[in-house]
Design a protein around this motif. Structure first.
Motif, mmCIF file in Angstrom:
data_model
loop_
_atom_site.group_PDB
_atom_site.id
_atom_site.type_symbol
_atom_site.label_atom_id
_atom_site.label_comp_id
_atom_site.label_asym_id
_atom_site.label_seq_id
_atom_site.Cartn_x
_atom_site.Cartn_y
_atom_site.Cartn_z
ATOM 1 N N VAL A 195 0.857 -1.184 0.000
ATOM 2 C CA VAL A 195 0.000 0.000 0.000
ATOM 3 C C VAL A 195 0.895 1.238 0.000
ATOM 4 N N LEU A 196 0.668 2.135 -0.939
ATOM 5 C CA LEU A 196 1.501 3.321 -1.114
ATOM 6 C C LEU A 196 0.778 4.547 -0.583
ATOM 7 N N ARG A 197 1.411 5.253 0.335
ATOM 8 C CA ARG A 197 0.832 6.465 0.917
ATOM 9 C C ARG A 197 1.630 7.685 0.459
ATOM 10 N N GLY A 198 1.076 8.422 -0.504
ATOM 11 C CA GLY A 198 1.704 9.665 -0.942
ATOM 12 C C GLY A 198 2.999 9.478 -1.697
ATOM 13 N N ARG A 199 3.103 8.412 -2.498
ATOM 14 C CA ARG A 199 4.329 8.184 -3.253
ATOM 15 C C ARG A 199 4.015 7.369 -4.494
ATOM 16 N N PRO A 200 4.902 7.448 -5.514
ATOM 17 C CA PRO A 200 4.730 6.626 -6.717
ATOM 18 C C PRO A 200 5.100 5.179 -6.446
ATOM 19 N N PRO A 201 4.782 4.264 -7.382
ATOM 20 C CA PRO A 201 5.128 2.851 -7.200
ATOM 21 C C PRO A 201 6.615 2.640 -6.958
ATOM 22 N N LEU A 202 6.923 1.609 -6.192
ATOM 23 C CA LEU A 202 8.304 1.276 -5.862
ATOM 24 C C LEU A 202 8.923 0.444 -6.971
ATOM 25 N N LEU A 203 10.132 0.781 -7.327
ATOM 26 C CA LEU A 203 10.871 0.005 -8.315
ATOM 27 C C LEU A 203 11.469 -1.231 -7.647
ATOM 28 N N GLY A 204 11.507 -2.329 -8.365
ATOM 29 C CA GLY A 204 12.109 -3.543 -7.837
ATOM 30 C C GLY A 204 11.205 -4.362 -6.947
ATOM 31 N N VAL A 205 9.967 -3.921 -6.738
ATOM 32 C CA VAL A 205 9.008 -4.669 -5.929
ATOM 33 C C VAL A 205 8.095 -5.452 -6.866
ATOM 34 N N THR A 206 8.046 -6.757 -6.683
ATOM 35 C CA THR A 206 7.301 -7.620 -7.604
ATOM 36 C C THR A 206 5.844 -7.813 -7.201
ATOM 37 N N ARG A 207 5.474 -7.442 -6.003
ATOM 38 C CA ARG A 207 4.114 -7.632 -5.537
ATOM 39 C C ARG A 207 3.216 -6.494 -6.020
#
Length: 334
Positions: A195-207
């Motif tokens: 779950v992302l709060r106030g940020r763009p998607p994370l790189l390197g995260v496969t889920r």
């Protein structure tokens, strides 16, 4: 548990380097503990209903409480009866229920806020497995348990895991005490979703990754209960002070700025789980002081006409609830 977030945890300075050996020991002990659970030497307790853990690898407030609130509403809309378990702050570790009328000083601000905002049964305890068992015994209508935090509490079996990440990401990327991480960022590749709060998607995260939004809908006067919509509040009070005893107060000020409210600097560095038993820090301040709902459960007995509460509504990106329901069905069928 009042605490300041060390800003040096966001960079790799001298203190972080000096504490890195202790961080390596922390990581090693955590790995041994995980291995003991994996081979069955340490036992995992399973309750008779599905469990969803809402946690993270980053210490402090990342948005777990609003995520839990949004999940309760989403699951209830699909015909489920969720309950909540939490560690609680200020309590002595005893397993016990928390009610909307409970004292935040005794049971913790997050559990009391969740009880008030969701109407779901809430139980706290140092051992989450015991809290889960007590909850289902007291509330047989509960058919899914949401665990507030607890990603690292492996004694309780979980059917799904959510990791919440805010705009700080992983800080300096180091484990406690050299940095803000309880586990390495690689842990996110083993959760059900992020779950992302106030940020763009994370790189390197496969889920799968889903956004959490938290929009301020109204401002409520703490003493009188008067409620104003954001535009009316902004017109009446062109200048405000923002005060937040939460884990990440910068996020609160950003939410106010989105409404065109220019808040002055925090009156002081109010630590997370700040004790609102007095207003000594606000002596000499004029105009409205806007606080969060989490702070309001502790400040509600203060009769100060300056205090207004920002009421926010959390929403989760579409698709997350369906993913969790599918995971729960698969886990229960196994």
């Amino acid at each position: 548990m009042n605490r300041h977030f060390p800003q040096w945890w966001l960079r790799r300075g001298l203190r972080a380097r000096l504490l890195t050996p202790l961080a390596l020991i922390h990581g090693g002990l955590a790995s041994v503990r995980q291995a003991l659970y994996a081979v069955g030497i340490l036992r995992t307790y399973r309750v008779q209903v599905p469990v969803i853990v809402v946690g993270g690898v980053f210490v402090g407030g990342t948005g777990k409480t609003p995520t839990l609130e949004a999940l309760v509403l989403e699951l209830r809309a699909r015909g489920l009866n969720p309950g909540i378990i939490s560690r609680g702050y200020g309590a002595d570790g005893e397993t016990c229920p928390v009610f909307p009328t409970s004292s935040a000083a005794q049971f913790g601000d997050e559990p009391v806020l969740l009880a008030r905002r969701t109407g779901a049964p809430v139980w706290i305890g140092r051992r989450r497995a015991q809290a889960a068992r007590a909850l289902v015994q007291a509330h047989p209508e509960v058919d899914v348990i949401l665990s507030d935090d607890g990603l690292q509490h492996l004694a309780l079996h979980r059917d799904a895991e959510l990791a919440v990440v805010d705009s700080r990401g992983f800080g300096n990327g180091l484990l406690i005490p050299a940095g803000p991480l309880r586990e390495s960022p690689g842990r996110l590749n083993r959760v059900t979703a992020v779950v992302l709060r106030g940020r763009p998607p994370l790189l390197g995260v496969t889920r799968p990754q889903f956004a959490l939004t938290l929009g301020i809908q109204a401002f409520r006067h703490l003493s009188t209960g008067e409620s104003l919509d954001p535009s009316t509040f902004r017109a009446r009070f062109p200048s405000i002070t923002a005060a937040a005893g939460i884990g990440f107060p910068t996020q609160f000020r950003a939410s106010l700025a989105e409404l065109g409210l220019q808040a002055s600097g925090l009156p002081q560095e109010l630590p997370d789980h700040f004790d609102w038993g007095h207003m000594d820090w606000a002596v000499g301040m004029t105009g409205p002081i806007v606080i969060t709902e989490k702070d309001a459960v502790k400040a509600e007995r203060i009769d100060d006409p300056r205090l207004w509460v920002a009421t926010a509504v959390p929403r989760l990106e579409s698709g997350l609830t369906e993913l969790l329901l599918e995971r729960m069905r698969g886990s229960q069928a196994a």
